[in-house]
Design a protein around this motif. Structure first.
Motif, PDB file in Angstrom:
ATOM      1  N   ILE A 141      17.564  54.628 130.582  1.00 30.74           N
ATOM      2  CA  ILE A 141      17.152  54.184 132.542  1.00 30.74           C
ATOM      3  C   ILE A 141      16.286  52.927 132.883  1.00 30.74           C
ATOM      4  N   VAL A 142      16.278  52.214 131.478  1.00 31.83           N
ATOM      5  CA  VAL A 142      15.246  50.744 131.305  1.00 31.83           C
ATOM      6  C   VAL A 142      16.951  49.439 132.274  1.00 31.83           C
ATOM      7  N   ASN A 143      17.625  49.588 131.537  1.00 30.82           N
ATOM      8  CA  ASN A 143      19.018  48.866 131.918  1.00 30.82           C
ATOM      9  C   ASN A 143      19.466  49.450 132.661  1.00 30.82           C
TER      10      ASN A 143
ATOM     11  N   VAL B  96      14.842  63.777 130.499  1.00 35.23           N
ATOM     12  CA  VAL B  96      15.264  62.684 131.729  1.00 35.23           C
ATOM     13  C   VAL B  96      13.895  62.626 131.505  1.00 35.23           C
ATOM     14  N   ARG B  97      13.424  63.615 132.408  1.00 35.62           N
ATOM     15  CA  ARG B  97      11.610  63.840 133.313  1.00 35.62           C
ATOM     16  C   ARG B  97      10.757  63.275 132.405  1.00 35.62           C
ATOM     17  N   GLU B  98      11.213  63.773 131.361  1.00 35.50           N
ATOM     18  CA  GLU B  98      10.396  63.736 130.092  1.00 35.50           C
ATOM     19  C   GLU B  98      10.293  61.428 129.758  1.00 35.50           C
ATOM     20  N   THR B  99      11.555  61.559 129.589  1.00 31.07           N
ATOM     21  CA  THR B  99      11.131  60.115 129.574  1.00 31.07           C
ATOM     22  C   THR B  99      11.235  59.197 131.388  1.00 31.07           C
ATOM     23  N   TRP B 100      11.341  59.658 131.931  1.00 31.85           N
ATOM     24  CA  TRP B 100      10.795  59.182 132.983  1.00 31.85           C
ATOM     25  C   TRP B 100       9.419  59.535 133.519  1.00 31.85           C
TER      26      TRP B 100
END
Length: 458
Positions: free
Chosen positions: A383-385, A241-245
């Motif tokens: 996250i985007v949705n 989650v952190r890397e994606t954010w």
């Protein structure tokens, strides 16, 4: 936030596409999505679940008066159904994205169908407000599992250049579910009654479950590919989650989704009908016609944007900013109209422009898909949705609070003046979201991901 050194930057999920196409997305470089009939078949099976989810999601929209009578509730309690569904949907997006990345979209779709059917069946037999509210929460969980899963299937089956078109077609297919609700479900409620109608919708899930379980191949090579490429350890949930954010494309996608989706969503989900009937003096039939026009406009813009974006990624930001500007401008003219009663042609124009909101929000998913590797696509999409549904909740709640504050006690309905000032609340999330888009757009252009051309951030 710290930035990874160049040597540790993750590889892109696919080779760079041809000139004029969007950046690479989808499966790893070892797998070249084939497209073709098999891809469209897989997408069609997956999207059938999303259409079913939209039918479930919007079913209460034509049953509001029946629900108020059945459960003995007023308008504020009735609106709780919609707000709770949106809240659950938004809260589930990151967990669902992680589930898709870990277990594959097919299993998540099957779980989604089970939850949708169970929630709707419980709603069909609910006789009081509490159990009915709980059943809509279960339904919201199932709904949250559909869209991201379909996008993941598309990323595995279609070449990168086709992903924007397929995403828009997915949204367009969902709107067909909305039309089914408006036309078929409304008539069934009138002729068959509450329990038989909602039970029949719940039982549709049996056929869709069988279709997915027996025929859906979620990737060209059959089962889902590994979560992480060979030789790379599976990342922990928190790290993923952190890397994606941390990826600016993910955050830009979230704010695009937030800013573009909420005006049309809030209008169609809850406040459109009261505004048109109580503030503008329209009949329910005429107001329903405008809401149907909103759905048809959404479908048209979805097809148009999909065609444009499949040809060039450079159209992303111009589409987003044009939609935001047009929506803000037309609402400003309508709200500033003398007496708070804009003419019919202006209301039609507002509705037509709001039809572009949903398709424009999918551009945010395109940014996230282009900037994250395949093993994080579900998490990034989740996250985007969240963005548009968070914006919708803020707008639904803000308009409701202002309407109550601007309406004298004991008044049976809201005035045109109350609606005018309450709808001005839309400009708060609209301004905040636009500023964040402009800020992150510059950041993305200044530090493009490995292999991504700066032009793609425009």
């Amino acid at each position: 936030m710290t930035v990874e050194p160049a040597s540790s930057v993750r590889p892109l999920s696919a080779p760079a596409p041809r000139a004029g196409a969007g950046p690479a997305t989808g499966p790893s470089a070892a797998h070249h999505p084939p497209g073709g009939r098999a891809a469209w078949l897989a997408w069609s099976i997956g999207v059938s679940v999303y259409v079913l989810a939209v039918i479930h999601r919007t079913s209460l929209g034509v049953a509001g008066l029946d629900a108020a009578d059945r459960f003995g509730i007023g308008a504020s309690a009735l609106s709780t159904f919609s707000i709770l569904q949106v809240l659950v949907y938004a809260a589930m997006q990151i967990p669902v994205g992680l589930l898709v990345d870990r277990f594959g979209p097919r299993r998540v779709l099957l779980l989604g169908v089970v939850l949708l059917s169970a929630g709707q069946l419980a709603f069909a037999f609910s006789g009081s407000f509490g159990p009915a509210l709980a059943s809509r929460a279960v339904l919201g969980c199932g709904d949250a599992m559909t869209f991201i899963s379909v996008l993941r299937i598309a990323a595995r089956w279609f070449p990168a250049a086709k992903n924007p078109l397929v995403a828009q077609l997915t949204g367009l297919a969902g709107m067909s579910g909305n039309l089914v609700t408006t036309v078929v479900l409304a008539q069934a409620l009138h002729s068959e009654g509450w329990t038989p109608t909602f039970t029949a919708i719940a039982l549709l899930g049996v056929a869709v479950f069988a279709l997915v379980a027996l025929f859906l191949r979620e990737a060209p090579d059959g089962p889902a590919e590994a979560v992480a490429p060979a030789g790379r350890p599976r990342p922990g949930i928190g790290r993923q989650v952190r890397e994606t954010w941390r990826e600016p494309g993910t955050r830009l996608g979230l704010w695009i989704h937030f800013t573009t989706q909420f005006p049309g969503n809030a209008f169609g989900l809850l406040w459109g009908l009261p505004y048109l009937v109580e503030a503008q003096g329209m009949t329910r039939a005429a107001a329903g016609g405008l809401l149907t026009l909103l759905v048809l406009s959404n479908m048209s813009f979805g097809f148009l944007f999909g065609r444009v974006l499949s040809r060039t990624a450079r159209a992303r930001m111009p589409i987003v900013l044009t939609v935001i500007g047009a929506t803000a401008l037309l609402w400003a003219v309508a709200l500033a109209w003398p007496g708070g009663h804009p003419p019919l042609w202006l209301l039609v124009a507002v509705v037509l422009v709001m039809g572009s909101n949903g398709p424009a929000s999918l551009v945010g998913l395109d940014y996230a898909r282009a900037r994250n590797p395949v093993e994080r696509l579900g998490t990034a999409s989740g996250i985007v949705n969240m963005g548009g549904f968070i914006g919708t909740m803020i707008t639904l709640f803000g308009i409701g609070v202002l309407l109550d504050a601007l309406t004298p006690d004991g008044t049976g309905s809201y005035t045109a003046s109350a609606f005018r000032w309450a709808f001005c609340w839309q400009y708060v999330p609209l301004v905040v979201g636009t500023l964040m888009i402009l800020r992150l757009r510059k950041k993305l252009a200044a530090a493009p991901a490995q292999g991504c051309r700066p032009a793609d951030a425009r």
